[in-house]
Design an enzyme around this catalytic site. Structure first.
Site, mmCIF file in Angstrom:
data_model
loop_
_atom_site.group_PDB
_atom_site.id
_atom_site.type_symbol
_atom_site.label_atom_id
_atom_site.label_comp_id
_atom_site.label_asym_id
_atom_site.label_seq_id
_atom_site.Cartn_x
_atom_site.Cartn_y
_atom_site.Cartn_z
ATOM 1 N N LYS A 31 9.218 2.820 -2.966
ATOM 2 C CA LYS A 31 8.198 2.086 -2.211
ATOM 3 C C LYS A 31 8.729 0.710 -1.829
ATOM 4 C CE LYS A 31 3.321 0.659 -2.503
ATOM 5 N NZ LYS A 31 2.090 0.706 -3.335
ATOM 6 N N SER A 33 -1.905 2.433 -1.200
ATOM 7 C CA SER A 33 -0.894 1.777 -0.392
ATOM 8 C C SER A 33 0.454 2.486 -0.389
ATOM 9 C CB SER A 33 -0.694 0.350 -0.905
ATOM 10 O OG SER A 33 -0.269 0.358 -2.275
ATOM 11 N N SER A 37 -3.649 3.387 -5.662
ATOM 12 C CA SER A 37 -2.590 3.578 -4.675
ATOM 13 C C SER A 37 -1.559 4.636 -5.008
ATOM 14 C CB SER A 37 -1.875 2.245 -4.419
ATOM 15 O OG SER A 37 -2.743 1.328 -3.810
#
Length: 416
Positions: A62, A131, A155
């Site tokens: 990420k 996210s 998330s």
């Protein structure tokens, strides 16, 4: 989807080399990335170790997690091209195990809620969630066998449910968040996405250096929770939860209704105070020097967060601490191994204006307990259910998730 354990089994059997395994991943990326848009950058010439328990496993990172070989851009133009000098410890650990951090995956800006351009490969036209949008979508599309995400509200668990993959939010502090862009130091937790619960358990056991996490699967004692601390779920999500209940019970799990006292509604309501107060400090430089560059949801959030005072924050932390201690005692005395509950309110929302609602995740993030999303087979958009265990009992959560995953697969074959 690419399975970590399947790739490793082929490597150990000698029918596939680590370099060939990574080449399979790169071919899948070339095929699917133009339509999924899950990656920010990728390594055009990755170094592939031939030894190590995760050799041959390409990993998506990420893009709020530092990598020394790829830019870390936080989903924001403020950090375009920014290149850290060092890997975050979690990335260094993956490399030490032989894994190949091959790409940075998309994230909403600073891991808040402004959507990315990533598409949901399992539900076209619906959000992949956030996210950790790119990590969930990349695994769902079969581009990667493993990806890292983070969770401050929902998330990891929510996008995993929306994309039909397994997502794991481990116990708080099990994995180091050093070198990860902070949003809330009390809540931020590193997590994993994988094709199966067994894949996730194997990866987490290796990364954390805790082989006991990958333990034998048995029929668990389950407490079925319909949360009363927030708005109800949509009928489809409730149907998936009931389907999981029926399948687990038929396979030998013991199941009983489970509820939480009013304290947890109070704790749920305090998540925002803790998150907002800390995010105002964590992003103070960006807010002060690049206010107009921030995306609209985040900018409005930080504008509002400036008004939260320390007294309200301290009160919220006391409530959270009390709830964590109470949950530990409740689970210790409840005669259950895990809680089974909802991962998300329903199907991923249509369109890309929103990343969805984290109301079934926020309390558990605050409690610091391990959570696993298990996909529930169906013919429509993906749905998942959430398995939760007490703090530190990550093995218990993953064992129960693997049991449920296997049970659902068998039932799907029987009735397919």
């Amino acid at each position: 989807m690419l399975s970590l354990l399947s790739l490793r089994a082929r490597i150990e059997a000698g029918s596939l080399t680590p370099s060939q395994a990574v080449a399979l991943t790169r071919a899948a990326i070339a095929e699917h990335e133009p339509s999924v848009r899950a990656l920010v950058t990728s390594d055009p010439d990755p170094v592939v170790p031939e030894m190590g328990p995760l050799a041959g496993i390409a990993v998506g990172i990420k893009d709020i997690i530092d990598t020394a070989h790829l830019p870390t851009q936080m989903g924001s133009s403020i950090y375009t091209g920014w290149q850290p000098r060092a890997d975050a410890p979690i990335v260094a650990r993956l490399k030490a195990l032989g894994a190949v951090p091959i790409a940075k995956t998309t994230t909403t800006a600073f891991a808040f809620i402004d959507p990315t351009e990533t598409c949901n490969p399992r539900a076209p036209g619906r959000t992949p969630g956030g996210s950790s949008s790119g990590s969930a979508a990349a695994v769902a599309a079969g581009m990667l066998p493993l990806a890292l995400g983070t969770q401050t509200g929902g998330s990891v668990i929510r996008p995993a449910a929306y994309c039909g993959v397994v997502g794991v939010k481990p116990s708080f502090r099990l994995l180091p968040t050093v070198g990860v862009k902070c949003f809330s130091w009390t809540l931020d937790t590193l997590g994993l996405f994988a094709a199966t619960a067994a894949d996730a358990a194997h990866a987490l056991a290796l990364i954390a250096g805790r082989p006991e996490i990958e333990r034998p699967v048995g029929a668990p004692r389950i407490g079925l929770l319909l949360p009363e601390f927030c708005d109800a779920a949509e009928p489809e999500a409730l149907g998936a939860l009931d389907h999981a209940r029926v399948a687990a019970e038929a396979a030998g799990a013991s199941i009983r209704a489970f509820s939480l006292p009013d304290l947890f509604k109070e704790a749920f309501d305090q998540h925002a105070t803790i998150q907002d107060f800390e995010s105002a400090q964590a992003l103070a430089w960006e807010y002060t020097t690049h206010h107009e560059t921030l995306p609209p949801f985040l900018r409005a959030h930080l504008d509002m967060a400036q008004s939260i005072d320390a007294a309200a924050y301290d009160a919220a932390r006391r409530i959270a601490h009390h709830a964590r201690r109470s949950l530990r005692d409740i689970l210790r005395n409840a005669d259950i191994d895990v809680i089974l509950t909802l991962s998300a309110p329903g199907f991923a929302p249509q369109g890309y204006a929103s990343t969805g609602d984290s109301r079934f995740n926020r309390l558990w993030t605050m409690m610091g307990v391990p959570c696993v999303t298990v996909p529930v087979p169906g013919e429509d958009a993906p749905l998942g259910v959430q398995v939760i265990a007490g703090f530190g009992h990550d093995a218990r959560a993953l064992s129960a998730a693997t049991f449920l995953e296997q049970t659902l697969a068998e039932r799907s074959r029987d009735y397919g």
